[in-house]
Enzyme design. Structure first.
Site, PDB file in Angstrom:
ATOM      1  CE  LYS A 126      -4.432   1.092   0.252  1.00  0.00           C
ATOM      2  NZ  LYS A 126      -5.639   0.416  -0.232  1.00  0.00           N
ATOM      3  CG  ASP A 166      -7.321   3.599  -0.609  1.00  0.00           C
ATOM      4  OD1 ASP A 166      -7.806   2.475  -0.471  1.00  0.00           O
ATOM      5  OD2 ASP A 166      -7.336   4.435   0.319  1.00  0.00           O
TER       6      ASP A 166
HETATM    7  P1  NDP Z   1     -12.943   8.103  -2.205  1.00  0.00           P
HETATM    8  O1  NDP Z   1     -11.887   9.116  -2.006  1.00  0.00           O
HETATM    9  O2  NDP Z   1     -13.501   7.894  -3.573  1.00  0.00           O
HETATM   10  O3  NDP Z   1     -14.161   8.407  -1.234  1.00  0.00           O
HETATM   11  C1  NDP Z   1     -14.044   8.498   0.150  1.00  0.00           C
HETATM   12  C2  NDP Z   1     -15.375   8.996   0.651  1.00  0.00           C
HETATM   13  O4  NDP Z   1     -15.427   8.907   2.074  1.00  0.00           O
HETATM   14  C3  NDP Z   1     -15.612  10.469   0.310  1.00  0.00           C
HETATM   15  O5  NDP Z   1     -16.980  10.650   0.074  1.00  0.00           O
HETATM   16  C4  NDP Z   1     -15.165  11.166   1.597  1.00  0.00           C
HETATM   17  O6  NDP Z   1     -15.725  12.445   1.805  1.00  0.00           O
HETATM   18  C5  NDP Z   1     -15.736  10.190   2.590  1.00  0.00           C
HETATM   19  N1  NDP Z   1     -15.148  10.392   3.905  1.00  0.00           N
HETATM   20  C6  NDP Z   1     -13.844  10.396   4.238  1.00  0.00           C
HETATM   21  N2  NDP Z   1     -13.715  10.611   5.561  1.00  0.00           N
HETATM   22  C7  NDP Z   1     -14.984  10.716   6.037  1.00  0.00           C
HETATM   23  C8  NDP Z   1     -15.524  10.916   7.313  1.00  0.00           C
HETATM   24  N3  NDP Z   1     -14.725  11.051   8.378  1.00  0.00           N
HETATM   25  N4  NDP Z   1     -16.884  10.947   7.447  1.00  0.00           N
HETATM   26  C9  NDP Z   1     -17.696  10.813   6.371  1.00  0.00           C
HETATM   27  N5  NDP Z   1     -17.216  10.620   5.127  1.00  0.00           N
HETATM   28  C10 NDP Z   1     -15.897  10.584   4.973  1.00  0.00           C
HETATM   29  O7  NDP Z   1     -12.359   6.734  -1.620  1.00  0.00           O
HETATM   30  P2  NDP Z   1     -12.828   5.239  -1.909  1.00  0.00           P
HETATM   31  O8  NDP Z   1     -14.308   5.209  -2.056  1.00  0.00           O
HETATM   32  O9  NDP Z   1     -11.971   4.691  -2.962  1.00  0.00           O
HETATM   33  O10 NDP Z   1     -12.393   4.523  -0.546  1.00  0.00           O
HETATM   34  C11 NDP Z   1     -13.209   4.526   0.610  1.00  0.00           C
HETATM   35  C12 NDP Z   1     -12.737   3.440   1.547  1.00  0.00           C
HETATM   36  O11 NDP Z   1     -12.786   2.169   0.885  1.00  0.00           O
HETATM   37  C13 NDP Z   1     -11.297   3.584   2.060  1.00  0.00           C
HETATM   38  O12 NDP Z   1     -11.227   3.042   3.361  1.00  0.00           O
HETATM   39  C14 NDP Z   1     -10.528   2.683   1.107  1.00  0.00           C
HETATM   40  O13 NDP Z   1      -9.310   2.244   1.679  1.00  0.00           O
HETATM   41  C15 NDP Z   1     -11.509   1.540   0.942  1.00  0.00           C
HETATM   42  N6  NDP Z   1     -11.309   0.719  -0.239  1.00  0.00           N
HETATM   43  C16 NDP Z   1     -11.283   1.273  -1.484  1.00  0.00           C
HETATM   44  C17 NDP Z   1     -11.119   0.463  -2.601  1.00  0.00           C
HETATM   45  C18 NDP Z   1     -11.229   0.994  -3.990  1.00  0.00           C
HETATM   46  O14 NDP Z   1     -11.254   0.178  -4.913  1.00  0.00           O
HETATM   47  N7  NDP Z   1     -11.317   2.302  -4.207  1.00  0.00           N
HETATM   48  C19 NDP Z   1     -10.860  -0.974  -2.457  1.00  0.00           C
HETATM   49  C20 NDP Z   1     -11.010  -1.472  -1.104  1.00  0.00           C
HETATM   50  C21 NDP Z   1     -11.182  -0.629  -0.052  1.00  0.00           C
HETATM   51  P3  NDP Z   1     -14.831  13.781   1.612  1.00  0.00           P
HETATM   52  O15 NDP Z   1     -14.830  14.009   0.152  1.00  0.00           O
HETATM   53  O16 NDP Z   1     -15.550  14.801   2.400  1.00  0.00           O
HETATM   54  O17 NDP Z   1     -13.460  13.476   2.177  1.00  0.00           O
END
Ligand code: NDP
Length: 444
Positions: A126, A166
């Site tokens: 990672k 991510d």
């Molecule tokens: P993105 O950056 O696309 O989205 C993250 C989302 O979470 C945004 O809407 C962000 O809002 C929100 N967020 C972050 N912190 C908070 C908080 N404290 N409270 C509420 N909302 C919050 O990331 P991903 O969707 O790619 O990833 C999300 C999670 O999934 C992570 O933990 C990642 O490690 C995991 N993951 C992702 C994979 C992938 O294929 N993308 C694969 C496996 C796991 P804001 O814009 O306000 O920050």
């Protein structure tokens, strides 16, 4: 924790001071491995678990870049190459101001077991940076990505280490990084990155895979008790890549997602979130949930706790430790029957305990969100054979992989005396495959 593993954990804490997320992720896995150590003392004798807790390689580097005002900015870049017993290091890059070594190590550690569970030949790694893309222009993001890759390129490659996206890293950022990698190396080595665009070596379904896979996993957990997502009221946190596609697939499977969020707050829409509009606002306009709420005339709650909403199924898809013990108590009161993690480690250990005690089914991220990395491995297969599969075929493969991960978790949990415990099943099944490979490869 099994007595043989206590010194392993104590050493890990002492050797990695202050890295609380890494400690948390390691503790959760080590606490599951007691029955394995009792049944297979050879793992302890060969110090396989202690070796697994130490990354094979860690790279930290300076990322200097120039902002639109001409000022020099400096960020820190990371890549933790944790374990390559099963294949090249594989795992995403996260750009978020909270990123430091402890976050990257927790994510890399989780990734070892997740990748092993997929059954595909990929190791765990990672990386990322404390760069905050929010509010930055496309030019600034591109210059940052180019500078980041100008250092990282020497550590990666299709047979060595294969990054993906991510949090904060989507197809746009992968494009900028792959473009720079290609310039520096003078090679069109598609298999060095996954999450690419379709016209430049990407796979169909990769964008959707984590969220879709999560919904498939949730469907299978519920169908084990004779039901499914059909007619279920679902709450999803986050509104990024994972959340959006989880919402989309839940709707396709007959469920209704009534709320989602970002770090500013959450929106509630009883008739179901309009996923096409959400995609348009988040991906097209790079807007916020408050913009979505305004456009739909739906109530927006700034800050607040999305878990206070009554639901049948909760899918935390935002970030680590976003669902604490208060959230768990609220979900239990609200009648929740399943929590399935789309994010990595979004549920705190005391929240997991509370959910279990209340009989709420719990699907850990390393199993439930493995669809993303599994489809990344399918992207690598397509790149290696210079092929491009259709959407349906790729989605079928994803669905099969999720079903097989689900079943392997349950079978392993049964075999090691924790029936129905997906966390134990995922940790043990993920671990034994990597540990056996490590034993076979000598003292590595
Ligand atoms: P993105 O950056 O696309 O989205 C993250 C989302 O979470 C945004 O809407 C962000 O809002 C929100 N967020 C972050 N912190 C908070 C908080 N404290 N409270 C509420 N909302 C919050 O990331 P991903 O969707 O790619 O990833 C999300 C999670 O999934 C992570 O933990 C990642 O490690 C995991 N993951 C992702 C994979 C992938 O294929 N993308 C694969 C496996 C796991 P804001 O814009 O306000 O920050």
């Amino acid at each position: 924790m099994h007595p043989a593993l206590v010194p392993v954990f104590d050493d890990l804490v002492a050797r990695n001071p202050g890295e609380v997320e890494f400690h948390q992720a390691a503790r959760e896995v080590l606490e599951s491995l007691g029955p394995v150590v009792s049944k297979h003392p050879e793992y302890a004798d060969a110090e396989v678990i202690r070796r697994l807790c130490e990354p094979e390689r860690q790279v930290i580097f300076r990322v200097p870049w120039t902002d639109d005002a001409g000022r020099v900015q400096i960020n820190r870049g990371f890549r933790v190459e944790f374990n390559s017993a099963l294949g090249p290091y594989k795992g995403g890059l996260r750009f978020h101001p909270s990123v430091y070594l402890g976050i990257v190590k927790f994510l890399g550690f989780e990734q070892i077991f997740k990748n092993s569970l997929t059954g595909l030949p990929i190791g765990g790694g990672k990386g990322g940076s404390d760069f905050d893309p929010k509010g930055r222009s496309a030019g600034e993001v591109m210059r940052f990505c180019q500078s980041f890759m100008t250092e990282l390129y020497r550590h990666i490659g299709e047979h060595t280490d294969v990054p993906a996206g991510d949090t904060g890293v989507g197809q746009r950022e992968i494009g900028y990084m792959f473009g720079q990698y290609k310039r520096i190396t003078n090679r069109y080595e598609s298999g060095t990155f996954t999450g690419k665009g379709l016209s430049w070596g990407g796979s169909r379904v990769r964008t959707e895979a984590t969220g879709y896979g999560l919904a498939y996993f949730a469907e299978r957990v519920l169908s084990a008790s004779g039901t499914g997502l059909d007619g279920r009221r679902v709450v999803v946190s986050g509104s990024g890549n994972v959340a959006i596609h989880a919402i989309e697939k839940v709707h396709q499977l007959g469920g209704r997602v009534v709320a989602c969020s970002d770090s500013d707050g959450f929106v509630v829409e009883e008739s179901g979130i309009d996923v096409d509009l959400l995609k348009e606002i988040k991906n097209g306009r790079r807007g916020r949930i408050v913009d979505y709420a305004e456009e739909r005339g739906a109530p927006f709650t700034p800050g607040g706790d999305i878990w206070s909403l009554p639901c049948d199924v909760a899918l935390p898809c935002a970030t680590q430790n976003e669902l604490g013990v208060d959230g768990a108590a609220a979900l239990i009161r609200g009648g929740c029957v399943l929590v399935a993690e789309g994010a990595n480690m979004p549920t705190s250990p005391d929240a997991i305990r509370a959910l279990r005690q209340a009989g709420v089914a719990f699907a850990p991220g390393k199993a439930a969100n493995a669809g993303g990395v599994a489809t990344s491995a399918l992207e690598m297969q397509q790149n290696a054979s210079r092929d491009s599969w259709g959407f349906e075929h790729t989605e079928e493969r994803l669905a099969e992989i999720m079903a097989s991960i689900h079943d392997r978790c349950l079978e392993t949990a049964d075999e090691y005396g924790s029936p129905g415990d997906y966390t134990a099943g995922a940790n043990i099944a993920g671990f034994t495959k990597v540990a056996d490979a490590m034993l076979a490869l000598g003292v590595v």
